[in-house]
Design a protein around this motif. Sequence first.
Motif, mmCIF file in Angstrom:
data_model
loop_
_atom_site.group_PDB
_atom_site.id
_atom_site.type_symbol
_atom_site.label_atom_id
_atom_site.label_comp_id
_atom_site.label_asym_id
_atom_site.label_seq_id
_atom_site.Cartn_x
_atom_site.Cartn_y
_atom_site.Cartn_z
ATOM 1 N N THR A 100 0.849 -1.192 0.000
ATOM 2 C CA THR A 100 0.000 0.000 0.000
ATOM 3 C C THR A 100 0.886 1.243 0.000
ATOM 4 O OG1 THR A 100 -1.718 -1.155 1.258
ATOM 5 C CG2 THR A 100 -1.828 1.248 1.200
ATOM 6 N N TRP A 101 0.737 2.072 -1.035
ATOM 7 C CA TRP A 101 1.474 3.333 -1.097
ATOM 8 C C TRP A 101 0.789 4.334 -0.191
ATOM 9 C CZ3 TRP A 101 6.053 4.541 -3.515
ATOM 10 C CH2 TRP A 101 6.601 3.520 -4.300
ATOM 11 N N SER A 102 1.569 4.874 0.724
ATOM 12 C CA SER A 102 1.004 5.723 1.777
ATOM 13 C C SER A 102 1.859 6.968 1.993
ATOM 14 C CB SER A 102 0.936 4.945 3.098
ATOM 15 O OG SER A 102 0.251 3.724 2.948
ATOM 16 N N LEU A 103 1.205 8.031 2.447
ATOM 17 C CA LEU A 103 1.946 9.186 2.935
ATOM 18 C C LEU A 103 2.374 8.904 4.368
ATOM 19 C CD1 LEU A 103 -0.144 12.300 1.801
ATOM 20 C CD2 LEU A 103 2.125 11.639 0.974
ATOM 21 N N LEU A 104 3.630 9.167 4.680
ATOM 22 C CA LEU A 104 4.138 9.038 6.040
ATOM 23 C C LEU A 104 4.568 10.417 6.520
ATOM 24 C CD1 LEU A 104 6.419 5.847 5.804
ATOM 25 C CD2 LEU A 104 3.947 5.980 6.114
ATOM 26 N N PHE A 105 4.106 10.810 7.699
ATOM 27 C CA PHE A 105 4.535 12.057 8.314
ATOM 28 C C PHE A 105 5.495 11.725 9.456
ATOM 29 C CE2 PHE A 105 0.418 13.236 6.464
ATOM 30 C CZ PHE A 105 0.749 14.430 5.820
ATOM 31 N N TYR A 161 -2.682 0.158 -9.985
ATOM 32 C CA TYR A 161 -3.119 0.604 -8.668
ATOM 33 C C TYR A 161 -4.643 0.649 -8.565
ATOM 34 C CZ TYR A 161 1.697 2.292 -8.737
ATOM 35 O OH TYR A 161 3.057 2.366 -8.872
ATOM 36 N N THR A 162 -5.118 0.476 -7.337
ATOM 37 C CA THR A 162 -6.519 0.739 -7.004
ATOM 38 C C THR A 162 -6.512 1.612 -5.749
ATOM 39 O OG1 THR A 162 -6.679 -1.255 -5.630
ATOM 40 C CG2 THR A 162 -7.323 -1.447 -7.956
ATOM 41 N N ALA A 163 -7.634 2.255 -5.463
ATOM 42 C CA ALA A 163 -7.721 3.078 -4.258
ATOM 43 C C ALA A 163 -7.573 2.187 -3.024
ATOM 44 C CB ALA A 163 -9.052 3.812 -4.225
ATOM 45 N N ALA A 164 -6.772 2.615 -2.083
ATOM 46 C CA ALA A 164 -6.550 1.833 -0.868
ATOM 47 C C ALA A 164 -7.815 1.801 -0.019
ATOM 48 C CB ALA A 164 -5.396 2.427 -0.070
ATOM 49 N N GLU A 165 -8.147 0.621 0.499
ATOM 50 C CA GLU A 165 -9.285 0.467 1.396
ATOM 51 C C GLU A 165 -8.859 0.487 2.855
ATOM 52 O OE1 GLU A 165 -11.790 -2.830 0.358
ATOM 53 O OE2 GLU A 165 -11.413 -2.577 -1.784
ATOM 54 N N GLY A 166 -7.579 0.624 3.072
ATOM 55 C CA GLY A 166 -6.992 0.652 4.398
ATOM 56 C C GLY A 166 -5.495 0.497 4.212
ATOM 57 N N LEU A 186 -3.062 5.494 0.431
ATOM 58 C CA LEU A 186 -3.591 6.115 -0.779
ATOM 59 C C LEU A 186 -3.909 5.093 -1.864
ATOM 60 C CD1 LEU A 186 -1.157 9.181 -1.047
ATOM 61 C CD2 LEU A 186 -3.454 9.138 -0.050
ATOM 62 N N LEU A 187 -2.931 4.249 -2.222
ATOM 63 C CA LEU A 187 -3.094 3.332 -3.354
ATOM 64 C C LEU A 187 -2.634 1.921 -2.988
ATOM 65 C CD1 LEU A 187 -1.542 5.533 -6.203
ATOM 66 C CD2 LEU A 187 -3.987 5.235 -5.718
ATOM 67 N N ALA A 188 -3.397 0.937 -3.417
ATOM 68 C CA ALA A 188 -2.972 -0.461 -3.300
ATOM 69 C C ALA A 188 -2.319 -0.867 -4.617
ATOM 70 C CB ALA A 188 -4.168 -1.363 -3.005
ATOM 71 N N GLN A 189 -1.059 -1.277 -4.552
ATOM 72 C CA GLN A 189 -0.347 -1.679 -5.764
ATOM 73 C C GLN A 189 -0.764 -3.086 -6.167
ATOM 74 O OE1 GLN A 189 3.859 -0.947 -5.747
ATOM 75 N NE2 GLN A 189 4.267 -2.403 -7.377
ATOM 76 N N GLN A 190 -1.191 -3.239 -7.415
ATOM 77 C CA GLN A 190 -1.706 -4.512 -7.887
ATOM 78 C C GLN A 190 -0.621 -5.359 -8.544
ATOM 79 O OE1 GLN A 190 -5.183 -5.428 -7.328
ATOM 80 N NE2 GLN A 190 -4.614 -3.761 -5.954
ATOM 81 N N LYS A 191 -0.611 -6.621 -8.202
ATOM 82 C CA LYS A 191 0.249 -7.609 -8.841
ATOM 83 C C LYS A 191 -0.647 -8.745 -9.302
ATOM 84 C CE LYS A 191 3.953 -6.369 -5.632
ATOM 85 N NZ LYS A 191 4.878 -6.835 -4.578
ATOM 86 N N ARG A 192 -0.113 -9.644 -10.103
ATOM 87 C CA ARG A 192 -0.966 -10.734 -10.575
ATOM 88 C C ARG A 192 -0.125 -11.920 -11.008
ATOM 89 N NH1 ARG A 192 -2.941 -7.875 -16.299
ATOM 90 N NH2 ARG A 192 -0.821 -7.541 -17.110
ATOM 91 N N LEU A 193 -0.772 -13.052 -11.015
ATOM 92 C CA LEU A 193 -0.209 -14.263 -11.591
ATOM 93 C C LEU A 193 -0.851 -14.454 -12.951
ATOM 94 C CD1 LEU A 193 1.428 -16.980 -11.188
ATOM 95 C CD2 LEU A 193 -0.794 -17.969 -10.569
#
Length: 522
Positions: A282-287, A320-325, A489-496
């Motif tokens: 999950t790509w996130s902003l860190l403060f 990417y998709t919008a992060a749900e958490g 912010l974003l969930a990075q998508q991977k796949r098989l």
Amino acid sequence: MKRFFRFTAAVLAAAFLFSLTGCGGSSSAASFTWFVDTIPTNLDPQVASAASDVIACENLYSGLVRKNSDGEIVPDLAESWTVSPDGKTYTFQLKDGLTYRAVKGASTDYAITAEDFVFAFRRIFQPQTNSPYAVEFSALENSAAVLAGEADASTLGVSASGPLTLVFRLSEKDDNFLAKLTLPGAMPCDEEFFDSTRGTYGLTAKTTLSSGSFYLYNWTASGLFLRRDVSAPQIGSLRLVQNTSNSGKSAAQLIADEKCSAALDDTGEATALQSVSYSDTTWSLLFNSTEGSVFSNTELRQALAGIARETVTVPSSGLYTAAEGLVPTRLTVDGIDYRTFAGDPLPTITDPRTLYLNARQGMASSDFSGVTLLVPKEAGLTELAEQINGAWQKDCSLFFSIEEVPQEEFAKRLAAGNYTIALAPIQAEGGSVYQMLQQFGGETSLTGCDDPLYDQLLSESAAQTGSSRCALLAQCERQLLDGCTVVPLLAQQKRLLIADGISGLVFDPFTPVVDVTFAEKN
């Protein structure tokens, strides 16, 4: 040697082939190739922990139960089982007439019995084994004392009440116990054969016995090759090899060139191939909110987080998709779908601009001097960082610079706390929700935040299992996100990607599992 109960050699051979594989010759069956980072080096199922070793063991050995392609737990070497009303006693009845197979599929006189499972589990809890599976089966009676060397292995909560009857006794209910029995550590081990290998069990072809539908055919520096006696459309051979000459090709191209049968892909490119999507990042902003820093102000973090979340648009790359958490979807805790259980943890920030004005009371512009937004150069998310930074400028008149650095430098600075704001990939290593959240606890927190309640919840979760553990981890996640030191912010998508015509493959990127036992190719 354990006595092998049989009527005739012919009955034995027929029973073995029927119970494990069916009939037919492997020459007419399809093959499956999987690229591994390293060639398997250890086929001792009670010890195997490297991804390639685990995948090899999953296919070479059978346990009491196995997961099919629908995620259902089905019988494997067990004929049936019962669970006591209190959920603490599991009794398994093994199939009759099973034996191990040696290299090249050679038959052996080593019968698979309940005692082999007893020995395997005792090995797990012998301190000298250093098995990674001890933590998974900690619910077994007396396991902690045996592991600590304070009790004899014979007191462990696993016993054989007959050649084909195995009993597990748990000190506490474990809702995921059946699923854990699919792990390599729960595979049988013949004590007499183990002793004969003199410390080399599973380290060479000659000191390895198969209990699964596949047997070890060849094991060299070029790869590990398994076979079984089946006919089309079942997969008859499995090749675990390294991708040494096609490293520049995409997963889709490797499959099209028939270099492999399935491959992991993170390009997001359109494809007609079968695919299974997942995310562990999950790509996130860190403060950086260490005490005394500008972002130790909770209202300020919440205000900037609210504006950022309003601003972010999901890139069109398909990656990417919008992060749900913070924790991505599909991750599990003791077999429970964590995201479904925990729900939406994202805090509601109704009026971030007013919140910002409140936060600025008593703060000077000079307090923001030197604040930058750190971004890894290779990530391709600089445009996203610019969107967020632009919104902060527009709504708050805050003028930060964006600092792009190489990935290696980014990781070092993040770990050292040498940043003010960062757009960072937060990964659940091995698919572990606990590990993902642990990165923000204690003295080594990536954000420098000191939150005793968070640390307490995280510590308590480590001692729980099942829904209790899930609930504590969910409280941790909410506590973390409410404070806005971390802003998903974003969930990075991977796949098989999977070659056309292949079905029945069992895949879990986190365990890891690539099991072709039920796979077919039409």
